[in-house]
Design an enzyme around this catalytic site. Structure first.
Site, PDB file in Angstrom:
ATOM      1  N   ILE A 134      -7.608  66.396  57.344  1.00 39.58           N
ATOM      2  CA  ILE A 134      -8.039  66.909  56.041  1.00 39.58           C
ATOM      3  C   ILE A 134      -6.880  67.009  55.072  1.00 39.58           C
ATOM      4  O   ILE A 134      -7.040  67.429  53.943  1.00 39.58           O
ATOM      5  CB  ILE A 134      -8.723  68.296  56.155  1.00 39.58           C
ATOM      6  N   PHE A 158       5.309  67.625  56.962  1.00 37.98           N
ATOM      7  CA  PHE A 158       5.815  67.443  58.329  1.00 37.98           C
ATOM      8  C   PHE A 158       4.748  67.028  59.327  1.00 37.98           C
ATOM      9  O   PHE A 158       4.941  67.113  60.521  1.00 37.98           O
ATOM     10  CB  PHE A 158       6.487  68.735  58.800  1.00 37.98           C
ATOM     11  N   VAL A 214      -2.742  67.570  58.823  1.00 37.37           N
ATOM     12  CA  VAL A 214      -3.531  68.790  59.010  1.00 37.37           C
ATOM     13  C   VAL A 214      -4.952  68.333  59.364  1.00 37.37           C
ATOM     14  O   VAL A 214      -5.500  67.454  58.712  1.00 37.37           O
ATOM     15  CB  VAL A 214      -3.541  69.643  57.719  1.00 37.37           C
ATOM     16  N   ASP A 250     -15.878  66.129  17.055  1.00 35.74           N
ATOM     17  CA  ASP A 250     -14.881  67.092  17.542  1.00 35.74           C
ATOM     18  C   ASP A 250     -15.013  67.246  19.056  1.00 35.74           C
ATOM     19  O   ASP A 250     -15.032  68.350  19.591  1.00 35.74           O
ATOM     20  CB  ASP A 250     -15.084  68.442  16.836  1.00 35.74           C
ATOM     21  N   ARG A 275     -11.770  71.815  24.632  1.00 36.39           N
ATOM     22  CA  ARG A 275     -12.081  73.185  24.179  1.00 36.39           C
ATOM     23  C   ARG A 275     -13.540  73.327  23.760  1.00 36.39           C
ATOM     24  O   ARG A 275     -14.057  74.433  23.678  1.00 36.39           O
ATOM     25  CB  ARG A 275     -11.154  73.573  23.014  1.00 36.39           C
ATOM     26  N   ASN A 276     -14.213  72.222  23.522  1.00 35.23           N
ATOM     27  CA  ASN A 276     -15.618  72.280  23.120  1.00 35.23           C
ATOM     28  C   ASN A 276     -16.582  71.941  24.255  1.00 35.23           C
ATOM     29  O   ASN A 276     -17.748  71.691  24.021  1.00 35.23           O
ATOM     30  CB  ASN A 276     -15.864  71.345  21.936  1.00 35.23           C
ATOM     31  N   ASP A 333     -20.333  73.065  20.132  1.00 38.16           N
ATOM     32  CA  ASP A 333     -19.699  72.998  18.823  1.00 38.16           C
ATOM     33  C   ASP A 333     -20.104  71.754  18.039  1.00 38.16           C
ATOM     34  O   ASP A 333     -19.344  70.806  17.881  1.00 38.16           O
ATOM     35  CB  ASP A 333     -18.167  73.058  18.959  1.00 38.16           C
TER      36      ASP A 333
HETATM   37  P1  ADP Z   1       3.020  71.168  54.461  1.00 38.97           P
HETATM   38  O1  ADP Z   1       3.351  72.591  54.133  1.00 38.97           O
HETATM   39  O2  ADP Z   1       3.429  70.735  55.820  1.00 38.97           O
HETATM   40  O3  ADP Z   1       3.399  70.206  53.389  1.00 38.97           O
HETATM   41  P2  ADP Z   1       0.365  71.985  53.780  1.00 38.97           P
HETATM   42  O4  ADP Z   1       0.202  73.314  54.414  1.00 38.97           O
HETATM   43  O5  ADP Z   1       0.670  71.981  52.325  1.00 38.97           O
HETATM   44  O6  ADP Z   1       1.418  71.107  54.546  1.00 38.97           O
HETATM   45  O7  ADP Z   1      -0.984  71.161  54.029  1.00 38.97           O
HETATM   46  C1  ADP Z   1      -1.188  69.881  53.499  1.00 38.97           C
HETATM   47  C2  ADP Z   1      -2.618  69.758  53.009  1.00 38.97           C
HETATM   48  O8  ADP Z   1      -3.543  70.008  54.079  1.00 38.97           O
HETATM   49  C3  ADP Z   1      -3.002  70.773  51.929  1.00 38.97           C
HETATM   50  O9  ADP Z   1      -2.646  70.347  50.644  1.00 38.97           O
HETATM   51  C4  ADP Z   1      -4.509  70.834  52.098  1.00 38.97           C
HETATM   52  O10 ADP Z   1      -5.137  69.731  51.486  1.00 38.97           O
HETATM   53  C5  ADP Z   1      -4.691  70.703  53.602  1.00 38.97           C
HETATM   54  N1  ADP Z   1      -4.757  72.058  54.224  1.00 38.97           N
HETATM   55  C6  ADP Z   1      -3.724  72.781  54.719  1.00 38.97           C
HETATM   56  N2  ADP Z   1      -4.135  73.968  55.214  1.00 38.97           N
HETATM   57  C7  ADP Z   1      -5.479  74.003  55.031  1.00 38.97           C
HETATM   58  C8  ADP Z   1      -6.521  74.977  55.323  1.00 38.97           C
HETATM   59  N3  ADP Z   1      -6.231  76.152  55.915  1.00 38.97           N
HETATM   60  N4  ADP Z   1      -7.794  74.672  54.998  1.00 38.97           N
HETATM   61  C9  ADP Z   1      -8.082  73.484  54.400  1.00 38.97           C
HETATM   62  N5  ADP Z   1      -7.167  72.546  54.092  1.00 38.97           N
HETATM   63  C10 ADP Z   1      -5.883  72.776  54.395  1.00 38.97           C
END
Ligand code: ADP
Length: 456
Positions: A199, A204, A207, A301, A305-306, A319
């Site tokens: 996800i 590093f 996730v 316009d 903002r609108n 607007d």
């Molecule tokens: P790092 O700190 O190693 O760079 P992050 O913690 O920023 O990694 O995680 C990378 C991406 O993973 C986040 O931008 C998000 O999209 C996803 N992510 C991390 N933790 C979660 C969570 N608890 N729930 C959902 N998505 C998560």
């Protein structure tokens, strides 16, 4: 009805319960218990003893939350790692020999290699750990990405070495993080974790989403030894902090490096969230403008903002103060210069196509999160430069397809700009190309790849 929920997580026994009645769990003060089911009455939980593995009922009043782990630099994921010490030094550290007592040292003779030293049958055996092609191996059969994996493997399997690794010889001044995590209840069980798809991509490592005993979780896996150690410190800080607006740590798993398990934030990171919502806002606005176009009305316009957003998240064009039938302007002084097409500014020629120009500027605003268009430029400069062909650059990280759309809206020749009907068709056609999950709920896309979320 009892609910299978891990939301209530791990608990610590407040006192001994050594004579359990039928169906109850036996435990001692300080034992770590994992709640398997919470009943509706909330008087009792069904829990599993983390050490004995037995399951049974526990009184809710006899357990407490886990305590925070003290931030302690001596806490180490690799307390058995002794750095650059010689063979004889390693032997002296492993005395008196005890089968399965082990340590790892850096090889002095072979730079970059390690040596696994294991006590067995009154002697110490030294295994050279060769580092080749970014992997570690003792026997050229079994390969590991890092020392953590290697020690985990040989703690469970004898493999090519003389005995399973039974007890780490801790380096002076270090404490086993594993022991501390387990004692305090922050160590989770890999067998309870089901990993799903990726996800997000952290700096590093990836996730993943997952399931831990019925709860949806996010899992960050850090494979590199050194990085895992650094993250351990971040994680111990997280054990102290519990707040409804801070992502909650559920625990860690030591397997293939470090797995950090947190609650899953189903709508992902804010950048994605804004971008996916943006997609719908763009569509809503385009539909509204297509309607005006069909009535031969010009807005004049159209700008962020609108655009107003309802409680249900529907964006509506508002607007209509300047709205006129397709015709010439009467009061040039009030024109929103940065949003107005050059022919409208110069020749007062307003049309649906000049609204399309403004729609392009609105897209730019959306993708730069509400920045003022033509940043740092005066109205006079904008007027002159745009007339000469200058166009704004793409906002940072804006998908090229979106920027291409902006540029179509900013064609100097009004006839060359698409109509709202064409824009609408284009948006619709492209959006149906999205992945099923992207259409299901725009906010539910937790992917971190921005361009994957907004393909036009
Ligand atoms: P790092 O700190 O190693 O760079 P992050 O913690 O920023 O990694 O995680 C990378 C991406 O993973 C986040 O931008 C998000 O999209 C996803 N992510 C991390 N933790 C979660 C969570 N608890 N729930 C959902 N998505 C998560």
């Amino acid at each position: 009805m009892a609910t299978k929920s891990w939301a209530s997580g791990t608990r610590v026994a407040k006192s001994d319960h050594s004579k359990p009645k039928a169906g109850e769990l036996a435990y001692g003060k300080g034992d770590i218990l994992t709640i398997v089911e919470t009943g509706t009455g909330k008087q009792h939980y069904k829990a599993r003893h983390n050490t004995t593995g037995e399951e049974g009922l526990v009184a809710a009043t006899n357990v407490r939350e886990r305590e925070a782990i003290c931030v302690d630099p001596s806490l180490s994921l690799m307390p058995w790692f002794h750095g650059k010490i010689s063979g004889p030094e390693a032997v002296s550290k492993l005395l008196p020999v005890e089968d399965g007592l082990f340590l790892v040292r850096e090889s002095i003779r072979h730079h970059g290699d390690y040596v696994l030293c294991v006590s067995y049958s009154s002697q110490v055996i030294h295994y050279r750990v060769i580092y080749q092609d970014s992997k570690l191996t003792i026997d050229n059969t079994q390969y590991f990405y890092n020392l953590l994996d290697m020690i985990e493997f040989y703690s469970k399997h004898k493999g090519a070495i003389v005995t399973k690794l039974l007890k780490p010889k801790e380096k002076e001044g270090t404490k086993s993080a594993e022991l501390e995590l387990s004692k305090t209840g922050w160590l989770l069980d890999i067998r309870e974790l089901t990993l799903g798809g990726s996800i997000g991509e952290g700096e590093f490592g990836a996730v993943y989403e997952g399931d831990y005993m019925g709860q949806k979780v996010a899992v960050k896996n850090i494979k590199c030894d050194v990085t895992a150690q650094a993250f351990l410190e971040e994680t111990t800080v997280m054990t102290k902090l519990q707040h409804k607006n801070l992502v909650r740590l559920l625990g860690v798993i030591l397997h293939n490096g470090l797995h950090i398990v947190t609650e899953l934030m189903a709508k992902g990171n804010l950048v994605n969230f804004l971008r996916t919502r943006g997609r719908h806002i763009i569509e809503d606005v385009c539909e509204g403008m297509e309607y005006l176009e069909s009535k031969r009305l010009v807005h004049r316009d159209l700008a962020a903002r609108n655009i107003l957003v309802s409680n249900e998240g529907v964006a509506k064009v508002s607007d209509f103060g300047l709205t006129k039938l397709d015709c010439k302007a009467s009061d040039n002084a009030k024109l929103p210069v940065k949003w107005t097409a050059p022919e409208a500014l110069k020749k007062e020629k307003f049309s649906t196509r000049s609204d399309v120009w403004s729609y392009g500027v609105l897209l730019w605003e959306m993708f730069s999160y509400g920045r003022q268009p033509y940043p740092k430029m005066s109205l006079k400069e904008v007027k002159e430069l745009v007339e000469q062909g200058y166009r704004m650059e793409a906002p940072e990280e804006c998908p090229p397809s979106v920027y291409a759309l902006m540029r179509c809206c900013w064609e100097a020749e009004p006839r060359k700009r698409p109509s709202f009907q064409k824009l609408q068709e284009k948006l619709e056609r492209e959006l149906t190309k999205q992945q099923p999950w992207e259409n299901a709920d725009p906010g539910l896309n937790p992917r971190s790849s921005v361009s994957a979320c907004f393909r036009l």
